[in-house]
Design a protein around this motif. Structure first.
Motif, mmCIF file in Angstrom:
data_model
loop_
_atom_site.group_PDB
_atom_site.id
_atom_site.type_symbol
_atom_site.label_atom_id
_atom_site.label_comp_id
_atom_site.label_asym_id
_atom_site.label_seq_id
_atom_site.Cartn_x
_atom_site.Cartn_y
_atom_site.Cartn_z
ATOM 1 N N SER A 338 0.828 -1.211 0.000
ATOM 2 C CA SER A 338 0.000 0.000 0.000
ATOM 3 C C SER A 338 0.857 1.255 0.000
ATOM 4 C CB SER A 338 -0.921 -0.007 1.222
ATOM 5 O OG SER A 338 -1.613 1.203 1.349
ATOM 6 N N VAL A 339 1.884 1.281 0.847
ATOM 7 C CA VAL A 339 2.715 2.475 1.017
ATOM 8 C C VAL A 339 3.559 2.762 -0.229
ATOM 9 C CG1 VAL A 339 4.627 3.466 2.343
ATOM 10 C CG2 VAL A 339 2.782 2.276 3.527
ATOM 11 N N TYR A 340 4.139 1.719 -0.847
ATOM 12 C CA TYR A 340 5.080 1.911 -1.947
ATOM 13 C C TYR A 340 4.419 1.928 -3.328
ATOM 14 C CZ TYR A 340 8.766 0.973 1.487
ATOM 15 O OH TYR A 340 9.596 1.031 2.575
ATOM 16 N N SER A 341 3.129 1.652 -3.384
ATOM 17 C CA SER A 341 2.456 1.599 -4.687
ATOM 18 C C SER A 341 2.443 2.971 -5.358
ATOM 19 C CB SER A 341 1.016 1.112 -4.509
ATOM 20 O OG SER A 341 0.301 1.226 -5.719
ATOM 21 N N GLN A 342 2.796 2.982 -6.646
ATOM 22 C CA GLN A 342 2.731 4.219 -7.415
ATOM 23 C C GLN A 342 1.328 4.473 -7.954
ATOM 24 O OE1 GLN A 342 5.813 3.467 -10.292
ATOM 25 N NE2 GLN A 342 7.469 4.110 -8.900
ATOM 26 N N ARG A 343 0.495 3.459 -7.881
ATOM 27 C CA ARG A 343 -0.912 3.622 -8.239
ATOM 28 C C ARG A 343 -1.700 4.041 -7.004
ATOM 29 N NH1 ARG A 343 -3.177 0.220 -12.761
ATOM 30 N NH2 ARG A 343 -1.404 -0.523 -13.982
ATOM 31 N N VAL A 352 -0.964 -9.732 -4.994
ATOM 32 C CA VAL A 352 0.197 -8.844 -4.957
ATOM 33 C C VAL A 352 0.923 -8.970 -3.626
ATOM 34 C CG1 VAL A 352 0.921 -6.419 -4.914
ATOM 35 C CG2 VAL A 352 -0.761 -7.198 -6.598
ATOM 36 N N ALA A 353 0.178 -8.871 -2.548
ATOM 37 C CA ALA A 353 0.789 -8.892 -1.215
ATOM 38 C C ALA A 353 1.510 -10.209 -0.952
ATOM 39 C CB ALA A 353 -0.279 -8.649 -0.151
ATOM 40 N N TYR A 354 0.941 -11.318 -1.412
ATOM 41 C CA TYR A 354 1.598 -12.600 -1.164
ATOM 42 C C TYR A 354 2.909 -12.705 -1.946
ATOM 43 C CZ TYR A 354 2.690 -17.520 -0.825
ATOM 44 O OH TYR A 354 3.346 -18.712 -0.603
ATOM 45 N N ARG A 355 2.952 -12.172 -3.165
ATOM 46 C CA ARG A 355 4.201 -12.216 -3.927
ATOM 47 C C ARG A 355 5.268 -11.335 -3.273
ATOM 48 N NH1 ARG A 355 1.159 -11.824 -9.772
ATOM 49 N NH2 ARG A 355 0.589 -14.034 -9.926
ATOM 50 N N VAL A 356 4.844 -10.205 -2.715
ATOM 51 C CA VAL A 356 5.790 -9.359 -1.969
ATOM 52 C C VAL A 356 6.264 -10.105 -0.721
ATOM 53 C CG1 VAL A 356 6.043 -7.187 -0.693
ATOM 54 C CG2 VAL A 356 4.772 -7.235 -2.857
ATOM 55 N N TYR A 357 5.347 -10.812 -0.062
ATOM 56 C CA TYR A 357 5.708 -11.642 1.093
ATOM 57 C C TYR A 357 6.780 -12.661 0.698
ATOM 58 C CZ TYR A 357 5.310 -15.773 4.088
ATOM 59 O OH TYR A 357 5.599 -16.870 4.863
ATOM 60 N N GLN A 358 6.621 -13.325 -0.456
ATOM 61 C CA GLN A 358 7.595 -14.327 -0.902
ATOM 62 C C GLN A 358 8.973 -13.698 -1.073
ATOM 63 O OE1 GLN A 358 5.165 -15.627 -4.330
ATOM 64 N NE2 GLN A 358 5.369 -17.715 -3.538
ATOM 65 N N LYS A 434 10.455 -1.520 -2.941
ATOM 66 C CA LYS A 434 9.562 -0.624 -3.678
ATOM 67 C C LYS A 434 9.448 -1.049 -5.142
ATOM 68 C CE LYS A 434 9.832 3.592 -2.432
ATOM 69 N NZ LYS A 434 10.254 5.007 -2.225
ATOM 70 N N SER A 435 10.579 -1.421 -5.740
ATOM 71 C CA SER A 435 10.538 -1.841 -7.142
ATOM 72 C C SER A 435 9.790 -3.155 -7.306
ATOM 73 C CB SER A 435 11.963 -1.966 -7.698
ATOM 74 O OG SER A 435 12.666 -3.025 -7.070
ATOM 75 N N VAL A 436 9.952 -4.067 -6.338
ATOM 76 C CA VAL A 436 9.236 -5.346 -6.387
ATOM 77 C C VAL A 436 7.732 -5.109 -6.255
ATOM 78 C CG1 VAL A 436 8.829 -7.514 -5.148
ATOM 79 C CG2 VAL A 436 11.169 -6.725 -5.554
ATOM 80 N N VAL A 437 7.340 -4.260 -5.315
ATOM 81 C CA VAL A 437 5.920 -3.953 -5.114
ATOM 82 C C VAL A 437 5.291 -3.445 -6.410
ATOM 83 C CG1 VAL A 437 4.336 -2.308 -4.017
ATOM 84 C CG2 VAL A 437 6.021 -3.532 -2.630
ATOM 85 N N ASN A 438 5.927 -2.473 -7.052
ATOM 86 C CA ASN A 438 5.323 -1.876 -8.240
ATOM 87 C C ASN A 438 5.377 -2.802 -9.442
ATOM 88 O OD1 ASN A 438 4.366 0.991 -7.636
ATOM 89 N ND2 ASN A 438 6.371 0.930 -6.635
ATOM 90 N N ALA A 439 6.381 -3.641 -9.503
ATOM 91 C CA ALA A 439 6.418 -4.647 -10.573
ATOM 92 C C ALA A 439 5.256 -5.619 -10.427
ATOM 93 C CB ALA A 439 7.756 -5.390 -10.536
ATOM 94 N N GLN A 440 4.980 -6.059 -9.198
ATOM 95 C CA GLN A 440 3.889 -7.001 -8.952
ATOM 96 C C GLN A 440 2.523 -6.334 -9.202
ATOM 97 O OE1 GLN A 440 4.219 -10.142 -8.633
ATOM 98 N NE2 GLN A 440 6.458 -10.050 -8.477
ATOM 99 N N ASN A 443 2.082 -5.994 -12.949
ATOM 100 C CA ASN A 443 1.817 -7.313 -13.508
ATOM 101 C C ASN A 443 0.380 -7.754 -13.229
ATOM 102 O OD1 ASN A 443 2.687 -9.889 -14.732
ATOM 103 N ND2 ASN A 443 2.384 -10.701 -12.661
ATOM 104 N N PHE A 444 -0.109 -7.451 -12.023
ATOM 105 C CA PHE A 444 -1.461 -7.852 -11.631
ATOM 106 C C PHE A 444 -2.513 -7.122 -12.477
ATOM 107 C CE2 PHE A 444 -5.327 -7.226 -9.129
ATOM 108 C CZ PHE A 444 -5.657 -8.532 -8.808
ATOM 109 N N PHE A 445 -2.303 -5.826 -12.690
ATOM 110 C CA PHE A 445 -3.315 -5.033 -13.384
ATOM 111 C C PHE A 445 -3.144 -5.063 -14.902
ATOM 112 C CE2 PHE A 445 -3.595 -3.226 -9.126
ATOM 113 C CZ PHE A 445 -4.964 -3.216 -8.953
#
Length: 445
Positions: A338-343, A352-358, A434-440, A443-445
């Motif tokens: 939520s914090v690092y999302s550019q959207r 998304v959150a689970y992939r960031v968790y991984q 931050k880069s991982v969050v926005n990549a995921q 990719n999701f959207f």
């Protein structure tokens, strides 16, 4: 010898710094902003009807008669304890001036775990007020013996007594199943029947305080009939009332140290949080503490906002105490998404959150749990009132996903979790996360 001189010098330095802090403080009388302070009647705001009712109910104690039992209920921070305590303090002064043996016994049931413990706390309080020995041990004797000692202290030392049971709905006691009678029901029955049964020589009245408007529905039929209270309802304060409350306590501060917007901002922030006067006063006090900490000679609006952030962090920390590493990691992955999302996302998809968790468990060298485990941990976070969830479809072929929204600011959740030493490594990899969050997200959207 040199060590002794250094130690003496250090102790002088500490003393000087402590004294300097007191002299330079923005506060004049900080006690006015402590939540358990019994305040003067001219500081009571927005509770005229409740004040009039309580005065009329308690007045008979000054005329040698028994006041009725009372039930004060309404949301937290709406003045229930404040007003009953303020009125009882005045009655106590008037009764003492008349030579009447009037007493006020108070316990907060939040810290009491059982019926037996509640009785012992009443004995302790009564013995202290009467300046007599407690007369019974905390353990090793029956509850009935403790109750008899309580009645004995009251009969020997008071002609009239008011017993205040704050947060009484929290006195549940040990129950084998939900249908068992709660401890507060038994206690109310015993106290409200004591005078009628001749167990106490004087007049006894009970004032029960609760946040639960359905409290009476949970009483045993005998307790309900015996207690039979006068109801006094407390509603939320609005922003104007909260401002008036803070204005009547601004003399807690030195003259001319409050920026003009401090009181309106503190009141507005508390009004957003269900009109809780305690929270307004708490913000008002913490803003001054932050100004002192930063050695500022004025309290500004940024101090209030900082205080609000600290209060949210404290509340979040309390909610998360005892959570396992995996549960904290699941929350952290969702919060940083939520914090690092550019959207501008109103909720975070679980995918998304689970992939960031991984990714996080890899960089922190922690055991990786399944997606089902992650969802289970987040369901638990929902029961703790940290997040809310909903299922949402993201268009044709995307399926239905669970999405999470944080109840408090997700930035506060991230900062609070990063205090935990097990997440220390994540703080040093913020750009990468931050880069991982926005990549995921992309990719999701």
């Amino acid at each position: 010898m040199a060590d002794d001189d250094n130690q003496h010098s250090t102790s002088q330095s500490i003393k000087a710094r402590l004294q300097e802090g007191n002299q330079n403080s923005v506060f004049r009388n900080k006690g006015l902003l402590e939540l358990d302070t019994v305040i003067d009647e001219d500081r009571i705001v927005g509770r005229d009807d409740q004040l009039d009712n309580i005065i009329s109910y308690i007045r008979p104690a000054l005329q040698g008669n028994r006041p009725p039992n009372m039930l004060l209920y309404g949301p937290s921070g709406t003045g229930k304890s404040l007003i009953i305590n303020a009125v009882c303090e005045q009655v106590l002064e008037l009764a003492n001036s008349q030579g009447d043996r009037f007493g006020v016994i108070k316990i907060n049931c939040q810290t009491v775990s059982s019926h037996d413990r509640a009785i012992y706390r009443l004995v302790e309080n009564a013995a202290q007020k009467a300046s007599v020995d407690i007369g019974v041990p905390e353990s090793g004797v029956s509850t009935d013996q403790k109750l008899n000692r309580f009645y004995e202290i009251l009969s020997n030392n008071f002609d009239s007594i008011i017993i205040i049971l704050d947060e009484i709905d929290l006195l549940l006691g040990r129950r084998r199943n939900p249908d068992d009678e709660p401890a507060y029901s038994k206690l109310l029955y015993q106290l409200s029947r004591a005078s009628h049964l001749g167990r106490i020589g004087g007049h006894v009245s009970v004032a029960a305080i609760t946040n639960d408007p359905r409290f009476m529905q949970n009483l045993d039929g005998r307790a309900e009939s015996s207690f039979n209270p006068q109801d006094i309802i407390f509603s939320d304060y609005d922003a104007d009332q909260l401002q008036a409350i803070l204005k009547r306590r601004k003399d807690a501060y030195q003259d001319d140290v409050l920026n003009g917007g401090i009181i309106p901002l503190s009141a507005a922030l508390a009004a957003q949080d269900h009109g809780d006067a305690r929270k307004a006063i708490d913000l008002f006090r913490k803003a001054g503490e932050i100004a002192d900490r930063e050695t500022e000679d004025m309290v500004h609006e940024n101090h209030v906002r900082h205080a609000q952030k600290e209060a949210r962090r404290d509340r979040t920390l309390t909610q998360m105490q005892g959570l396992s590493t995996q549960k904290k990691l699941s929350l952290y992955a969702t919060a940083v998404s939520s914090v690092y999302s550019q959207r501008n996302l109103d909720a975070i998809p679980s995918t998304v959150a689970y992939r960031v968790y991984q990714f996080l468990v890899d960089i922190l060298d922690v055991e990786k749990k399944s997606r089902e485990s992650y969802l289970r941990y987040m369901n638990e976070a929902e029961t703790y009132n940290l997040v809310t969830s909903q299922k949402r479809g993201r268009g044709f072929g995307s399926g239905v996903h669970k999405e999470y929204t944080f109840i408090d600011d997700s930035e506060v959740v991230v900062e609070t979790l990063e205090i935990d030493f097990r997440l220390e490594g994540a703080k040093h990899e913020r750009d990468l996360i931050k880069s991982v969050v926005n990549a995921q997200i992309n990719n999701f959207f």
